[in-house]
Scaffold this motif. Sequence first.
Motif, short mmCIF file in Angstrom:
data_model
loop_
_atom_site.label_atom_id
_atom_site.label_comp_id
_atom_site.label_asym_id
_atom_site.label_seq_id
_atom_site.Cartn_x
_atom_site.Cartn_y
_atom_site.Cartn_z
N SER A 19 0.77 -1.19 -0.03
CA SER A 19 -0.07 0.15 0.09
C SER A 19 0.93 1.23 0.13
O SER A 19 2.14 1.25 0.49
CB SER A 19 -0.87 0.02 1.25
OG SER A 19 -0.24 0.16 2.35
N SER A 20 0.42 2.36 -0.33
CA SER A 20 0.90 3.56 -0.34
C SER A 20 1.39 4.08 0.94
O SER A 20 2.41 4.67 1.03
CB SER A 20 0.31 4.66 -1.10
OG SER A 20 -0.88 4.96 -0.37
N GLU A 21 0.76 3.71 1.96
CA GLU A 21 0.91 4.10 3.34
C GLU A 21 2.16 3.16 3.77
O GLU A 21 3.16 3.87 4.43
CB GLU A 21 -0.08 3.67 4.18
CG GLU A 21 -1.39 4.38 4.01
CD GLU A 21 -2.49 4.02 5.14
OE1 GLU A 21 -2.28 3.32 5.66
OE2 GLU A 21 -3.55 4.50 4.69
N GLU A 22 2.67 1.95 3.44
CA GLU A 22 3.77 1.30 3.78
C GLU A 22 4.90 1.89 3.14
O GLU A 22 5.89 1.95 3.69
CB GLU A 22 3.64 -0.12 3.41
CG GLU A 22 2.53 -0.98 4.31
CD GLU A 22 2.34 -2.27 3.97
OE1 GLU A 22 2.93 -2.81 2.81
OE2 GLU A 22 1.61 -3.04 4.39
N VAL A 28 9.70 7.70 4.88
CA VAL A 28 9.96 8.69 6.06
C VAL A 28 10.88 8.11 7.01
O VAL A 28 11.84 8.58 7.42
CB VAL A 28 8.73 9.10 6.88
CG1 VAL A 28 8.90 9.56 8.11
CG2 VAL A 28 7.50 9.80 5.78
N LYS A 29 11.13 6.83 7.29
CA LYS A 29 11.91 6.12 8.08
C LYS A 29 13.49 6.42 7.61
O LYS A 29 14.24 6.65 8.19
CB LYS A 29 11.51 4.62 8.35
CG LYS A 29 12.57 3.83 9.18
CD LYS A 29 12.09 2.66 9.57
CE LYS A 29 13.02 2.18 10.44
NZ LYS A 29 12.58 0.62 10.70
N GLU A 30 13.48 6.21 6.23
CA GLU A 30 14.68 6.13 5.61
C GLU A 30 15.16 7.47 5.45
O GLU A 30 16.48 7.95 5.86
CB GLU A 30 14.86 5.71 4.17
CG GLU A 30 14.54 4.20 4.09
CD GLU A 30 14.40 3.57 2.55
OE1 GLU A 30 14.62 4.42 1.90
OE2 GLU A 30 14.10 2.40 2.58
N TRP A 31 14.25 8.55 5.26
CA TRP A 31 14.83 9.86 5.19
C TRP A 31 15.17 10.25 6.67
O TRP A 31 16.26 11.22 6.85
CB TRP A 31 13.77 10.94 4.60
CG TRP A 31 13.94 12.15 4.61
CD1 TRP A 31 14.61 12.79 3.57
CD2 TRP A 31 13.79 13.26 5.87
NE1 TRP A 31 14.83 14.19 4.00
CE2 TRP A 31 14.15 14.37 5.19
CE3 TRP A 31 13.33 13.20 6.98
CZ2 TRP A 31 14.29 15.36 5.93
CZ3 TRP A 31 13.37 14.36 7.61
CH2 TRP A 31 13.60 15.59 7.14
N SER A 32 14.54 10.11 7.69
CA SER A 32 14.89 10.30 9.09
C SER A 32 16.31 9.63 9.52
O SER A 32 17.04 10.66 10.15
CB SER A 32 13.80 10.06 10.09
OG SER A 32 13.37 8.70 10.26
N THR A 33 16.46 8.60 9.07
CA THR A 33 17.80 8.17 9.33
C THR A 33 18.88 8.84 8.71
O THR A 33 19.96 9.06 9.42
CB THR A 33 17.76 6.58 9.12
OG1 THR A 33 16.59 5.78 9.50
CG2 THR A 33 18.93 5.77 9.43
N TRP A 34 18.51 9.07 7.50
CA TRP A 34 19.60 9.75 6.66
C TRP A 34 19.86 11.35 7.16
O TRP A 34 21.11 11.73 7.57
CB TRP A 34 19.29 10.07 5.25
CG TRP A 34 20.19 10.63 4.35
CD1 TRP A 34 21.29 10.42 3.78
CD2 TRP A 34 19.97 12.30 4.12
NE1 TRP A 34 21.85 11.45 3.09
CE2 TRP A 34 21.34 12.38 3.33
CE3 TRP A 34 19.31 13.16 4.52
CZ2 TRP A 34 21.51 13.84 2.82
CZ3 TRP A 34 19.38 14.34 3.86
CH2 TRP A 34 20.33 14.73 3.19
N ALA A 35 18.49 11.97 7.82
CA ALA A 35 19.02 13.32 8.21
C ALA A 35 19.71 13.39 9.62
O ALA A 35 20.55 14.07 9.92
CB ALA A 35 17.62 13.72 8.46
N MET A 36 19.32 12.21 10.32
CA MET A 36 20.12 12.15 11.86
C MET A 36 21.44 11.74 11.55
O MET A 36 22.30 12.34 12.36
CB MET A 36 19.30 11.13 12.70
CG MET A 36 17.99 11.25 12.98
SD MET A 36 17.97 12.91 14.00
CE MET A 36 18.82 12.52 15.60
#
Length: 71
Positions: A19-22, A28-36
């Motif tokens: 699904s698009s939510e998954e 979002v999880k990958e982006w937040s890990t990269w940003a941190m």
Amino acid sequence: MASNVSLKGKEKAGKGSKSSEERSAKCVKEWSTWAMKKAKVITHYGFIPLIVIIGMNSEPKPQLYQLLSPV
């Protein structure tokens, strides 16, 4: 026999598709890990220069060697 074929087709489509939510949650999880990771590196290498810059702009204006000396 026609109903048998259509049931198999529905099962494959239901199991394999995400699904698009998954997908957005994973993004979002990958982006937040990269940003941190980037924020950690920036903080690590930028903290001491930031303190030196702030110290040089304070009153009275010290020389660079006065800021870096332990005394």
